[in-house]
Design a protein around this motif. Structure first.
Motif, PDB file in Angstrom:
ATOM      1  N   SER A 176      -3.734   5.777  -0.116  1.00 36.32           N
ATOM      2  CA  SER A 176      -4.484   5.960  -1.350  1.00 36.32           C
ATOM      3  C   SER A 176      -5.968   6.106  -1.013  1.00 36.32           C
ATOM      4  O   SER A 176      -6.433   5.592   0.013  1.00 36.32           O
ATOM      5  N   PRO A 177      -6.749   6.799  -1.879  1.00 34.57           N
ATOM      6  CA  PRO A 177      -8.189   6.975  -1.595  1.00 34.57           C
ATOM      7  C   PRO A 177      -8.920   5.645  -1.429  1.00 34.57           C
ATOM      8  O   PRO A 177      -9.797   5.515  -0.564  1.00 34.57           O
ATOM      9  N   GLU A 178      -8.563   4.648  -2.248  1.00 30.54           N
ATOM     10  CA  GLU A 178      -9.238   3.347  -2.153  1.00 30.54           C
ATOM     11  C   GLU A 178      -8.983   2.694  -0.806  1.00 30.54           C
ATOM     12  O   GLU A 178      -9.900   2.165  -0.163  1.00 30.54           O
ATOM     13  N   PHE A 179      -7.721   2.723  -0.370  1.00 34.71           N
ATOM     14  CA  PHE A 179      -7.391   2.092   0.908  1.00 34.71           C
ATOM     15  C   PHE A 179      -8.023   2.857   2.067  1.00 34.71           C
ATOM     16  O   PHE A 179      -8.489   2.258   3.040  1.00 34.71           O
ATOM     17  N   SER A 180      -8.064   4.170   1.968  1.00 36.49           N
ATOM     18  CA  SER A 180      -8.671   4.980   3.029  1.00 36.49           C
ATOM     19  C   SER A 180     -10.153   4.636   3.173  1.00 36.49           C
ATOM     20  O   SER A 180     -10.670   4.525   4.292  1.00 36.49           O
ATOM     21  N   ARG A 181     -10.849   4.452   2.021  1.00 37.53           N
ATOM     22  CA  ARG A 181     -12.260   4.072   2.081  1.00 37.53           C
ATOM     23  C   ARG A 181     -12.432   2.677   2.677  1.00 37.53           C
ATOM     24  O   ARG A 181     -13.368   2.422   3.446  1.00 37.53           O
ATOM     25  N   ALA A 182     -11.514   1.758   2.339  1.00 40.36           N
ATOM     26  CA  ALA A 182     -11.580   0.407   2.888  1.00 40.36           C
ATOM     27  C   ALA A 182     -11.372   0.422   4.400  1.00 40.36           C
ATOM     28  O   ALA A 182     -12.058  -0.287   5.146  1.00 40.36           O
ATOM     29  N   GLN A 242       0.849  -1.187   0.000  1.00 34.94           N
ATOM     30  CA  GLN A 242       0.000   0.000   0.000  1.00 34.94           C
ATOM     31  C   GLN A 242       0.888   1.241   0.000  1.00 34.94           C
ATOM     32  O   GLN A 242       1.865   1.324   0.730  1.00 34.94           O
TER      33      GLN A 242
END
Length: 266
Positions: A184-190, A92
């Protein structure tokens, strides 16, 4: 006329000395046969541009004009912020902002200036790449979740590694602070979704546990009520229990008859 001549001759030495003093003052101001090292500084002595072994402490110091020059460097604790990108063990992307408190070793300031340069060159040429490499090495050992949950452990590792790396250049690291992490935005949302799910699971577990406790409390109250009712309805007679061989180990006993019965041998 003779009187004027005598006055001129009498005043000539005075004017000569005054003029000489002014000239000396001007020359001293221009060439400055001394240097002043202010508080929080050290002076690097150079003769014809060559760095000398001695270091000037705070105060005033005589020097040889033209031949000797002094470069003053700040040895107070300075704070600089750095941003560096790295990858976690689970690949990540992590952008980390660090704040580093540091200062130059006052006893080695001449060697630091000779090999690296002044304070600005130290930050650009030595500290920036060192922070980036140390951060990448430490971050690669942990997953993204561990970077968040084990922040203190990560900070300590970066602190120790950076101190060891920069000590070789005469730079002393006083402290390192991990200011912020950015994923990353995706990981933050996860991560956000996982935290919400965990909170909901904990809430559901709490509700279920409370329901179980309330049900058990109802059962206990029912038992107490039944026990109370049984006691209130008891007529004072024990129940008759039949044994397996047809014997009657327990019989109904009337306490009033006990006193009227006598032993058989009497």
């Amino acid at each position: 006329m003779h009187s004027n001549r005598r006055n001129i001759e009498r005043n000539f030495p005075l004017g000569f000395y005054l003029g000489g003093g002014v000239m000396v003052f001007i020359l001293a101001f221009i060439f400055r046969p001394f240097t002043i090292v202010n508080a929080g500084e050290r002076g690097v002595v150079m003769q014809f541009g060559k760095v000398q072994d001695r270091v000037l402490d705070e105060g005033i110091h005589p020097i040889m004009p033209v031949i000797t020059s002094v470069r003053k460097l700040n040895v107070r604790v300075a704070k600089n912020s750095f941003k560096a990108d790295a990858a976690s063990r689970d690949l990540q992307k992590v952008t980390t902002e660090l704040a580093v408190n540091w200062h130059i070793d006052p006893t080695r300031i001449n060697k630091v200036f000779q090999k690296v340069g002044d304070n600005e060159q130290i930050v650009l040429g030595i500290m920036t790449p060192a922070v980036s490499e140390v951060l990448k090495a430490a971050t690669a050992k942990k997953t993204a979740e561990e970077i968040i949950t084990k922040r203190t452990e990560l900070k300590q590792e970066i602190d120790n590694d950076l101190k060891t790396r920069l000590a070789a250049y005469g730079v002393i690291v006083d402290d390192v602070s991990l200011v912020d992490f950015a994923f990353s935005p995706e990981f933050s949302r996860a991560i956000e979704a996982k935290q919400i799910a965990e909170q909901e699971a904990k809430q559901a577990e709490f509700i279920a546990k409370r329901a179980t406790q309330e049900a058990q409390a109802d059962i206990n109250r029912a038992k107490e009520l039944l026990q109370k009712q049984a006691i209130e309805k008891w007529d004072g007679h024990f129940p008759t229990v039949m044994g397996g061989n047809g014997s009657l180990p327990l019989i109904n006993i009337n306490p009033a008859n006990l006193n009227s019965q006598k032993p058989a041998n009497q």
